[in-house]
Design an enzyme around this catalytic site. Structure first.
Site, short mmCIF file in Angstrom:
data_model
loop_
_atom_site.label_atom_id
_atom_site.label_comp_id
_atom_site.label_asym_id
_atom_site.label_seq_id
_atom_site.Cartn_x
_atom_site.Cartn_y
_atom_site.Cartn_z
N HIS A 1 34.22 25.69 28.87
CA HIS A 1 34.75 26.02 30.19
C HIS A 1 35.49 27.35 30.05
O HIS A 1 36.70 27.39 29.81
CB HIS A 1 35.70 24.94 30.71
CG HIS A 1 36.49 25.44 31.90
ND1 HIS A 1 35.93 25.68 33.12
CD2 HIS A 1 37.78 25.81 32.01
CE1 HIS A 1 36.84 26.16 33.95
NE2 HIS A 1 37.98 26.26 33.29
N ASP B 1 32.77 23.85 37.27
CA ASP B 1 31.74 24.87 37.00
C ASP B 1 30.38 24.37 37.51
O ASP B 1 29.60 25.13 38.09
CB ASP B 1 31.65 25.14 35.49
CG ASP B 1 33.01 25.49 34.91
OD1 ASP B 1 33.62 26.45 35.39
OD2 ASP B 1 33.47 24.77 34.00
P1 NDP Z 1 47.76 24.45 37.57
O1 NDP Z 1 48.06 23.11 38.11
O2 NDP Z 1 47.24 25.49 38.51
O3 NDP Z 1 46.74 24.35 36.36
C1 NDP Z 1 46.84 23.32 35.41
C2 NDP Z 1 45.76 23.52 34.38
O4 NDP Z 1 44.52 23.40 35.02
C3 NDP Z 1 45.82 24.87 33.71
O5 NDP Z 1 45.54 24.78 32.35
C4 NDP Z 1 44.77 25.62 34.43
O6 NDP Z 1 44.13 26.58 33.62
C5 NDP Z 1 43.77 24.55 34.78
N1 NDP Z 1 43.06 25.00 35.97
C6 NDP Z 1 43.57 25.58 37.08
N2 NDP Z 1 42.61 25.93 37.92
C7 NDP Z 1 41.46 25.61 37.32
C8 NDP Z 1 40.12 25.75 37.66
N3 NDP Z 1 39.76 26.30 38.83
N4 NDP Z 1 39.19 25.28 36.82
C9 NDP Z 1 39.54 24.69 35.67
N5 NDP Z 1 40.79 24.57 35.27
C10 NDP Z 1 41.76 25.02 36.08
O7 NDP Z 1 49.00 25.06 36.81
P2 NDP Z 1 50.50 25.02 37.21
O8 NDP Z 1 51.14 26.09 36.39
O9 NDP Z 1 50.68 24.99 38.69
O10 NDP Z 1 50.96 23.61 36.69
C11 NDP Z 1 50.89 23.25 35.35
C12 NDP Z 1 51.97 22.23 35.15
O11 NDP Z 1 51.79 21.71 33.86
C13 NDP Z 1 53.36 22.84 35.20
O12 NDP Z 1 54.12 22.08 36.14
C14 NDP Z 1 53.89 22.65 33.78
O13 NDP Z 1 55.26 22.34 33.76
C15 NDP Z 1 53.06 21.48 33.36
N6 NDP Z 1 52.90 21.23 31.95
C16 NDP Z 1 53.03 19.93 31.62
C17 NDP Z 1 52.90 19.52 30.34
C18 NDP Z 1 53.08 18.09 30.07
O14 NDP Z 1 52.90 17.30 30.98
N7 NDP Z 1 53.39 17.73 28.84
C19 NDP Z 1 52.60 20.48 29.26
C20 NDP Z 1 52.44 21.83 29.71
C21 NDP Z 1 52.58 22.18 31.04
P3 NDP Z 1 44.40 28.15 33.80
O15 NDP Z 1 45.77 28.38 33.23
O16 NDP Z 1 43.28 28.74 33.00
O17 NDP Z 1 44.33 28.40 35.29
#
Ligand code: NDP
Length: 334
Positions: free
Chosen positions: A192, A164
């Site tokens: 955020h 941001d």
């Molecule tokens: P992303 O990698 O795109 O995003 C991951 C996180 O970052 C989300 O919460 C997302 O928020 C946030 N994010 C994305 N873009 C921005 C931005 N521009 N500014 C700030 N925050 C941002 O998500 P994916 O779905 O591709 O990947 C998430 C992974 O996490 C999956 O592989 C899933 O399996 C994994 N996961 C792992 C966990 C663990 O390790 N225990 C637990 C839960 C999930 P937003 O949704 O608001 O975009």
């Protein structure tokens, strides 16, 4: 090479991690004389089979880069393994909002993930670990993890408002027709989320108050502020995907700032655990102007003033964070 740094990244098969990991491994952040051990966490196959499968593919690509600075890659679905001995933990993974899911459901679903991760960090991470929560809603996820991992001192936790901040800098530079580095003293106050307040009133452009360089106050209030607040959505509308590489870049900038003192007279933005600064209730994870000592410690810049417009925006983002805290209060140990 003598230094070794262990870095945990959660959500390591996701989009943000995909651009984060090669840059962490390459020497860009920790320098050419530090070896990096990446400890990568994903959800178990029993929950979501594609996540660990995808992560194994990412690990293969990292191997294929043959970075001289990458010592080892640990791939796991177990928090205790992922956080064992880590110096940095970048908590990127978070549960996304599902169809029909209310905000409260999203908060609660993530609260369970971050409750577990906070406890595992406290049990396993290295003394002096620095933690950055990226996964959304990142302020409240950080609050949950901290409250469940309280053995780790509060100044070692943070949530990301750096993307941001970078967006807010870039938009002022573009409007003023100056280089990005000529914009300083920008702050992202609060959450955020789309209630954040990108504070142009304390910002400077080429050392002068930004409001003396950009004199169109209506633009600042009615175009600039909403543009910063809604930037993530605007990018999703264009790309059909979230702003993953700029998010990864923000996370890397945050870590780089921990490692390097903030230039004199300037500051950056991070959400940190409040000690009551600027009237924010103690314990809330709130976006502030911060300075780094280059030794991993951020301190909140004191004494900034907000005008009536800024105060109303500050109050709105504070209110939202208090509501988020209230939604997860049952998962907050005293
Ligand atoms: P992303 O990698 O795109 O995003 C991951 C996180 O970052 C989300 O919460 C997302 O928020 C946030 N994010 C994305 N873009 C921005 C931005 N521009 N500014 C700030 N925050 C941002 O998500 P994916 O779905 O591709 O990947 C998430 C992974 O996490 C999956 O592989 C899933 O399996 C994994 N996961 C792992 C966990 C663990 O390790 N225990 C637990 C839960 C999930 P937003 O949704 O608001 O975009």
């Amino acid at each position: 090479m003598s230094n070794v740094v262990r870095v945990a990244v959660t959500g390591a098969a996701g989009q943000v991690a995909y651009t984060l990991l090669p840059r962490l491994a390459s020497g860009e952040v920790f320098g050419p004389n530090t070896k990096v051990i990446l400890q990568l966490l994903e959800v178990p196959r029993s929950v979501f089979p594609k996540a660990m499968e995808g992560l194994e593919g990412v690990a293969m690509e990292l191997e294929d880069c043959a970075f001289p600075t990458l010592q080892e890659i640990i791939v796991t679905d177990d928090e205790n393994t992922a956080f064992n001995g880590v110096n940095y933990a970048l908590l990127v993974g978070a549960a996304p909002r599902g169809p029909g899911m209310e905000r409260k459901d999203l908060l609660m679903k993530n609260a369970q993930i971050f409750q577990k991760q906070g406890s595992a960090l406290a049990a396993k991470a290295a003394t002096g670990v620095r933690i950055l929560v990226v996964g959304n809603p990142c302020n409240t996820n950080c609050l949950i993890a901290y409250r469940n991992g309280k053995d780790i001192p509060q100044n070692q936790w943070g949530a990301m408002t750096r993307l941001d901040h970078n967006r807010a800098v870039g938009a002022l530079a573009k409007k003023a027709g100056v280089a990005n580095e000529e914009v300083t003293n920008v702050t992202i106050w609060g959450n955020h989320s789309n209630t954040q307040y990108p504070d142009f009133t304390n910002a400077k452009i080429k050392g002068k108050p930004a409001t003396e360089v950009i004199t169109d106050r209506t633009w600042l209030e009615t175009v600039y502020v909403p543009q910063c607040q809604e930037r993530g959505k605007a990018i999703i509308n264009k790309r059909g995907l979230s702003s993953a590489f700029s998010a990864a870049n923000g996370a890397l900038d945050h870590v780089k700032s921990l490692l390097k003192p903030t230039p004199a007279g300037d500051w950056t933005s991070a959400a940190v655990i409040s000690n009551g600064e600027y009237g924010v209730p103690k314990g809330l994870v709130f976006g502030y102007p911060v300075r780094s000592d280059g030794q991993g410690n951020l301190s909140i810049v004191p004494g900034l003033s907000l005008d009536t417009f800024g105060k109303s925006k500050f109050d709105a983002t504070l209110k939202e964070l208090l509501e988020e805290q209230d939604a997860v209060k049952d998962l907050l140990p005293s």
